[in-house]
Motif scaffolding. Structure first.
Motif, PDB file in Angstrom:
ATOM      1  N   HIS A 226      37.203   5.122  65.183  1.00 16.91           N
ATOM      2  CA  HIS A 226      36.579   6.328  64.627  1.00 16.91           C
ATOM      3  C   HIS A 226      35.170   6.077  64.089  1.00 16.91           C
ATOM      4  O   HIS A 226      34.312   6.961  64.140  1.00 16.91           O
ATOM      5  N   GLN A 227      34.896   4.904  63.559  1.00 10.58           N
ATOM      6  CA  GLN A 227      33.554   4.636  63.022  1.00 10.58           C
ATOM      7  C   GLN A 227      32.521   4.401  64.125  1.00 10.58           C
ATOM      8  O   GLN A 227      31.328   4.530  63.898  1.00 10.58           O
TER       9      GLN A 227
ATOM     10  N   GLN B 237      42.617  13.148  55.405  1.00  5.99           N
ATOM     11  CA  GLN B 237      41.823  14.184  56.069  1.00  5.99           C
ATOM     12  C   GLN B 237      42.686  15.301  56.631  1.00  5.99           C
ATOM     13  O   GLN B 237      42.221  16.427  56.795  1.00  5.99           O
TER      14      GLN B 237
ATOM     15  N   THR C 222      33.708  15.895  62.282  1.00  9.12           N
ATOM     16  CA  THR C 222      32.732  15.062  61.568  1.00  9.12           C
ATOM     17  C   THR C 222      33.361  14.371  60.363  1.00  9.12           C
ATOM     18  O   THR C 222      32.801  13.396  59.855  1.00  9.12           O
ATOM     19  N   ARG C 223      34.506  14.852  59.904  1.00  7.96           N
ATOM     20  CA  ARG C 223      35.175  14.146  58.808  1.00  7.96           C
ATOM     21  C   ARG C 223      35.888  12.892  59.317  1.00  7.96           C
ATOM     22  O   ARG C 223      35.860  11.845  58.672  1.00  7.96           O
TER      23      ARG C 223
ATOM     24  N   TRP D  30      35.368  11.535  62.527  1.00  8.55           N
ATOM     25  CA  TRP D  30      34.398  10.762  63.316  1.00  8.55           C
ATOM     26  C   TRP D  30      33.002  11.034  62.744  1.00  8.55           C
ATOM     27  O   TRP D  30      32.209  11.805  63.315  1.00  8.55           O
ATOM     28  N   PRO D  31      32.675  10.421  61.603  1.00 11.79           N
ATOM     29  CA  PRO D  31      31.497  10.829  60.818  1.00 11.79           C
ATOM     30  C   PRO D  31      30.155  10.550  61.486  1.00 11.79           C
ATOM     31  O   PRO D  31      29.141  11.113  61.062  1.00 11.79           O
ATOM     32  N   ASN D  32      30.132   9.708  62.508  1.00 14.05           N
ATOM     33  CA  ASN D  32      28.854   9.374  63.147  1.00 14.05           C
ATOM     34  C   ASN D  32      28.588  10.179  64.421  1.00 14.05           C
ATOM     35  O   ASN D  32      27.632   9.894  65.148  1.00 14.05           O
ATOM     36  N   THR D  33      29.422  11.180  64.662  1.00 11.99           N
ATOM     37  CA  THR D  33      29.261  11.998  65.868  1.00 11.99           C
ATOM     38  C   THR D  33      27.954  12.773  65.812  1.00 11.99           C
ATOM     39  O   THR D  33      27.679  13.477  64.833  1.00 11.99           O
TER      40      THR D  33
END
Length: 599
Positions: free
Chosen positions: A220-221, A287, A298-299, A301-304
């Motif tokens: 995910h990161q 989450q 975006t929560r 997969w925050p770097n999308t």
């Protein structure tokens, strides 16, 4: 090695030497659009000069446009179907193509409700791969650093069959994902997916989706972009997460894969990346546990940076739900393609979905265009072929229907796409996709036209005759507020004996009868892919469609020319219909679909 960022390409500063070459290729193709089209037609006609189809039109070796247009007719699939059926039945003579037909690519939409078979040759796969290779060099102009992470793409194969000839028949994307070009693609830091190939190549939709989602959560990161082919696919993936997050989190916490995943190849590949990670499991649980799904992409997969999905045409209906799930991330449409031919790409992928235009690459096939205002008058007779416009001769702002000739043997074939010229890149026109001709309803890959919908209503109406009941009027819409989306049919009934009308169970069966009458793409989406929900019939009060006409007339419609719309989307009309609903009914089971069915 990084290239000179100032002089690398007229399109913009290329990220790498390889990107610079790809961007220069686009420039070369679009600067010389007309001459390339002339050469492509000459190559197609030379390659297929001895085929039965070309010889039928007495070209006598001519490869010029004037002769081609004067002798070869514009055709529909039904015109080519007898030739294609012979190939499917095992005739190995050069019927449409001088090169051996390698497989059939399936597409929805024959009048009989069955899939179209599009013959293709092995060389076409390299041509498609060339277009794929141009997508990331263009995207890298707008989004830097995509080589620093992975793409979370939900990609799926579908069931395939074999024709009596032994040739396989399958969707174009299934063909591509199973090809060596995809499975053994070279390592490219700009094109690394979270999903192992084995998870994509599993035909079981649940196991494929589960393992791809699990892979995306594990990485995910590192995820920099999320996508699917169609917007509906990404919406379905997020809905899957909302239903299955507890089991996914448990797998990550323990390091043991869900026992429902039985595919041996998936279990082997997932064992290499699935390790106990209680912290990640707690993060996912935090989450998801409250059931709040706004901004979930975006929560988790925050770097999308963006979503890579097709949101043009019928897929535009999914834009609001993707905005909700992603916190309004950009939605990019990168490519324009079909089973018949791959056409081109979007040179400005970060524009709003409503502003998307595609640049057709002139090396992909020979393209002609019917002005849309004259589409209805086009004749398919042998003695009066219509005058079509060439790719380099189109006018800004006008709409056209696309006609193609391909290396695989399609000649002057009407694809059915309506396009509007929005501009030019060098000499190549850029197009906005307006719609698929004659399509009323579409939720996923399905395409249902007015004739097919009418036939389905008639079949279902047969069940009402025993109750002395008839369908007075009907209309429809594709409801994408539910996930998966589903067809909604509004019926106004004439019940001649109110004491002996159809029961709710009979009306439920009418839903199923309609589904059984729809095409195999729809039925596969319902049964195997779970990408379409059960069909719904909403029975409205008597007089509702009279009110609908009154409303249309109040807005300026002519009472003499008014026709009941067979598909609706205008909010006030939807509200009027829904306010008159007296009962709702759903298919009690899935329609009949048999994957082993042969063409």
């Amino acid at each position: 090695m990084t290239v000179d960022l100032v002089t690398s390409s007229p399109l913009g500063p290329a990220a790498t030497d390889q990107d610079a070459k790809a961007l220069q290729f686009i420039e070369d193709m679009t600067k010389n659009c007309d001459s390339i089209q002339k050469n492509v037609l000459s190559e197609i006609l030379t390659q297929n000069a001895k085929t039965e189809y070309i010889q039928k039109w007495n070209l006598n070796g001519a490869t010029d446009r004037k002769t081609f247009k004067s002798k070869v007719p514009v055709v529909l699939y039904e015109d080519l179907q007898p030739y294609i059926q012979r190939i499917a039945d095992g005739d190995q003579s050069p019927i449409l193509s001088s090169h051996p037909i390698s497989e059939f690519l399936t597409s929805s939409g024959t009048s009989a409700g069955e899939r179209k078979l599009m013959p293709t040759i092995a060389a076409e796969m390299d041509r498609r791969q060339k277009l794929y290779s141009l997508l990331m060099p263009v995207m890298n102009l707008y989004v830097p650093g995509l080589d620093k992470g992975k793409g979370l793409y939900f990609l799926f194969i579908k069931a395939e069959t074999k024709t009596p000839s032994g040739l396989v028949a399958r969707p174009v994307l299934t063909s591509y994902y199973k090809s060596p070009q995809f499975k053994t693609r070279p390592n490219d830091p700009y094109n690394i997916y979270t999903s192992p190939n084995e998870t994509i190549l599993c035909v079981d939709s649940f196991q494929s989706m589960y393992s791809q989602m699990l892979s995306g959560l594990i990485y995910h990161q590192q995820v920099l972009r999320c996508g699917a082919v169609f917007a509906s696919g990404l919406v379905r993936a997020i809905k899957f997460l909302t239903i299955n997050w507890k089991q996914l989190a448990l797998d990550i916490e323990t390091g043991f894969l869900n026992p429902k995943i039985t595919d041996p190849d998936i279990r082997v590949c997932m064992s290499k990346i699935l390790k106990p990670d209680p912290d990640l499991a707690r993060f996912i649980t935090a989450q998801c546990c409250e059931g709040k799904w706004e901004g979930i992409i975006t929560r988790i997969w925050p770097n999308t940076k963006y979503l890579d999905v097709i949101v043009t045409g019928a897929m535009a209906q999914y834009i609001p739900i993707l905005d909700f799930y992603s916190g309004n991330l950009p939605q990019t449409c990168t490519m324009y393609a079909s089973s018949e031919c791959y056409f081109g790409l979007n040179l400005t992928p970060m524009v709003k979905p409503s502003e998307v235009s595609y640049t057709i690459m002139p090396n992909m096939g020979y393209f002609e265009f019917i002005p849309h205002d004259s589409v209805s008058s086009v004749s398919n007779s042998d003695d009066s072929p219509p005058q079509l416009s060439d790719l380099a001769d189109l006018e800004l702002g006008k709409e056209y229907e696309l006609v193609i000739s391909t290396y695989s043997g399609l000649c002057r074939y009407r694809v059915g796409d309506i396009l509007r010229v929005t501009g030019f890149h060098n000499s190549a026109p850029q197009f906005k996709f307006i719609r698929r001709k004659n399509v009323l309803l579409s939720i996923d890959a399905d395409k249902t036209d007015e004739t097919e919908l009418q036939n389905a209503v008639e079949k279902a109406s047969e069940l009402l005759k025993a109750f002395n009941t008839a369908v007075v009027e009907y209309t429809s819409y594709g409801d994408t507020k539910t996930i998966p989306g589903h067809y909604v049919i509004y019926w106004e009934l004439l019940v001649k004996d109110p004491g002996y009308g159809p029961s709710p169970e009979v009306l439920d069966q009418c839903c199923l009868a309609m589904e059984d009458s729809l095409n195999s793409v729809y039925r596969q989406s319902r049964v195997a892919d779970n990408s379409i929900g059960p069909l719904e019939i909403r029975v409205v009060k008597n007089g509702t469609f009279e009110e609908l006409m009154d409303y249309a007339i109040s807005r300026g419609a002519s009472i003499n020319q008014y026709k009941v719309p067979r598909c609706v989307s205008f909010t006030p009309i939807m509200e009027l219909l829904d306010s008159r609903v007296v009962s709702t009914h759903f298919s009690p089971s899935a329609p009949l679909w048999v994957p082993e069915r042969r063409f």
